[in-house]
Motif scaffolding. Structure first.
Motif, short mmCIF file in Angstrom:
data_model
loop_
_atom_site.label_atom_id
_atom_site.label_comp_id
_atom_site.label_asym_id
_atom_site.label_seq_id
_atom_site.Cartn_x
_atom_site.Cartn_y
_atom_site.Cartn_z
N LEU A 135 4.21 -4.14 16.97
CA LEU A 135 3.33 -4.32 18.14
C LEU A 135 4.08 -4.96 19.30
O LEU A 135 3.61 -4.95 20.43
CB LEU A 135 2.12 -5.18 17.76
N GLY A 164 0.77 -1.24 0.00
CA GLY A 164 0.00 0.00 0.00
C GLY A 164 0.81 1.29 0.00
O GLY A 164 1.76 1.47 -0.77
N ILE A 165 0.40 2.21 0.88
CA ILE A 165 0.99 3.55 0.92
C ILE A 165 2.47 3.50 1.27
O ILE A 165 3.29 4.22 0.68
CB ILE A 165 0.20 4.43 1.93
N PHE A 203 4.79 -6.96 7.01
CA PHE A 203 4.56 -8.39 6.83
C PHE A 203 4.37 -8.71 5.35
O PHE A 203 4.13 -7.83 4.53
CB PHE A 203 3.32 -8.82 7.61
N LEU A 245 0.07 0.48 17.58
CA LEU A 245 0.73 0.52 16.27
C LEU A 245 0.60 1.90 15.62
O LEU A 245 1.60 2.51 15.23
CB LEU A 245 0.13 -0.56 15.35
N ALA A 258 10.59 -6.55 11.78
CA ALA A 258 10.16 -6.18 13.13
C ALA A 258 8.64 -6.03 13.22
O ALA A 258 8.04 -5.31 12.42
CB ALA A 258 10.82 -4.86 13.55
N ALA A 312 -0.59 10.09 8.82
CA ALA A 312 -1.78 10.15 9.67
C ALA A 312 -2.97 9.78 8.81
O ALA A 312 -3.01 8.71 8.20
CB ALA A 312 -1.92 11.53 10.30
N LEU A 359 -5.72 -2.20 3.05
CA LEU A 359 -6.39 -1.76 4.28
C LEU A 359 -7.81 -1.29 3.99
O LEU A 359 -8.75 -1.60 4.71
CB LEU A 359 -5.57 -0.64 4.93
N VAL A 360 -7.97 -0.57 2.88
CA VAL A 360 -9.30 -0.06 2.54
C VAL A 360 -10.21 -1.19 2.05
O VAL A 360 -11.40 -1.23 2.38
CB VAL A 360 -9.18 1.06 1.48
#
Ligand code: NAD
Length: 273
Positions: free
Chosen positions: A78, A29-30, A50, A126, A75, A154, A205-206
């Motif tokens: 979380l 993604g981003i 991941f 996170l 890494a 953000a 995610l979306v």
């Protein structure tokens, strides 16, 4: 300066040549869009996030074609100490950290009365906590170098709210508070700290959120896209990861030295309403 010939760092050269960028959550993604933009400008990149071994190897190979060093640190941000260790390891291996992008994030959509406490805690840890830990770990090296660019991803949800996203909206508002505080602390150290506030960008995610929102609101997939997501976004289209990457590249570059503590929307006009 000859205005007919813009400064080379704005056009053909690689303004970030030799710099080191750590981008959290950049296997997808981003974050991947930002890592690609920074690598294209010459920055060596530490990827994080991941994914399958094959996918990550393919990403490293494809970014490596931009003639930069690319590595992946798996890494889990979380885990206690994971975020600090990501930055400390990068500094130990490369002797520097020029650009830190806090991008890793997760979402959960649910009415507050049934919002799982474990999801609330994970989202704070996170989306907000990891940014605190990475900035904290990067600060000594950036201050010693007299240079640093911190870019926090953000969201429009750092500026305005939507129902059923209590944890995410709270964390993203927190990211803007962190951004402004750090910006003030480092304003005389050659370091800047800014936030990018995307509206809806088409990423995994979306896609996941569409399914969750459909469930929470009893809507179809298409209704969620048209009546919930793009209803908020006057442009009526999703932003692209390339558009976010381009802004991150500008904020990381030499012409953005006076931009500090800003929260810049890339939201098709959403937060102008
Ligand atoms: P994505 O799901 O495509 O990518 C998330 C990245 O974070 C992946 O690389 C994933 O592996 C990584 N990640 C997840 N959990 C992690 C953990 N515990 N440790 C380390 N890495 C972890 O999501 P995206 O849409 O690209 O979102 C990236 C950021 O942009 C997030 O902070 C999100 O809140 C923000 N954002 C997204 C949108 C949007 O519309 N997509 C809008 C505004 C803000």
């Amino acid at each position: 300066m000859n205005i007919a010939q813009p400064a080379c760092e704005l056009t053909t050269c690689r303004p970030l040549e030799g710099q080191l960028a750590v981008v959290t959550g950049s296997t997808s993604g981003i974050g991947l869009g930002i890592a690609t933009a920074l690598a294209g400008a010459g920055a060596n990149v530490v990827l994080n996030g991941f994914g399958s071994r094959e996918e990550i190897a393919a990403t490293i190979a494809s970014l490596g074609e931009l003639d930069v060093e690319v590595e992946h640190d798996a890494a889990d941000l979380l885990n206690t100490g994971g975020a600090a260790a990501l930055v400390e390891g990068a500094i130990e291996r490369h002797g520097r950290i020029d650009i830190l992008v806090n991008n890793a994030g997760i979402q959960h959509v649910s009415p507050i009365e049934s919002f799982p406490v474990e999801r609330w805690n994970a989202i704070q840890a996170l989306n907000l906590g990891a940014a605190f830990h990475t900035v904290r770990a990067a600060m000594p090296a950036m201050k010693a170098a007299g240079f640093g660019r911190i870019i926090n991803v953000a969201s429009a949800h750092g500026m305005v709210a939507s129902p059923f996203k209590s944890a995410y909206v709270a964390a993203k508002h927190g990211v803007l508070g962190l951004t402004k505080t750090v910006a003030l602390e480092v304003a005389r150290d050659g370091i800047t700290c800014n936030a990018i506030c995307p509206g809806y960008v088409w990423t995994p995610l979306v896609e996941q959120q569409i399914a969750d929102t459909a469930r929470a609101r009893g809507l179809t997939h298409q209704q969620v896209i048209e009546d919930v997501l793009l209803a908020a976004q006057p442009s009526k289209r999703f932003a692209t990861v390339e558009e976010i990457g381009a802004l991150a590249l500008f904020l990381a570059g030499p012409m953005a030295s006076s931009i500090n503590g800003a929260a810049i929307p890339v939201d098709g006009g959403w937060t102008a309403q």
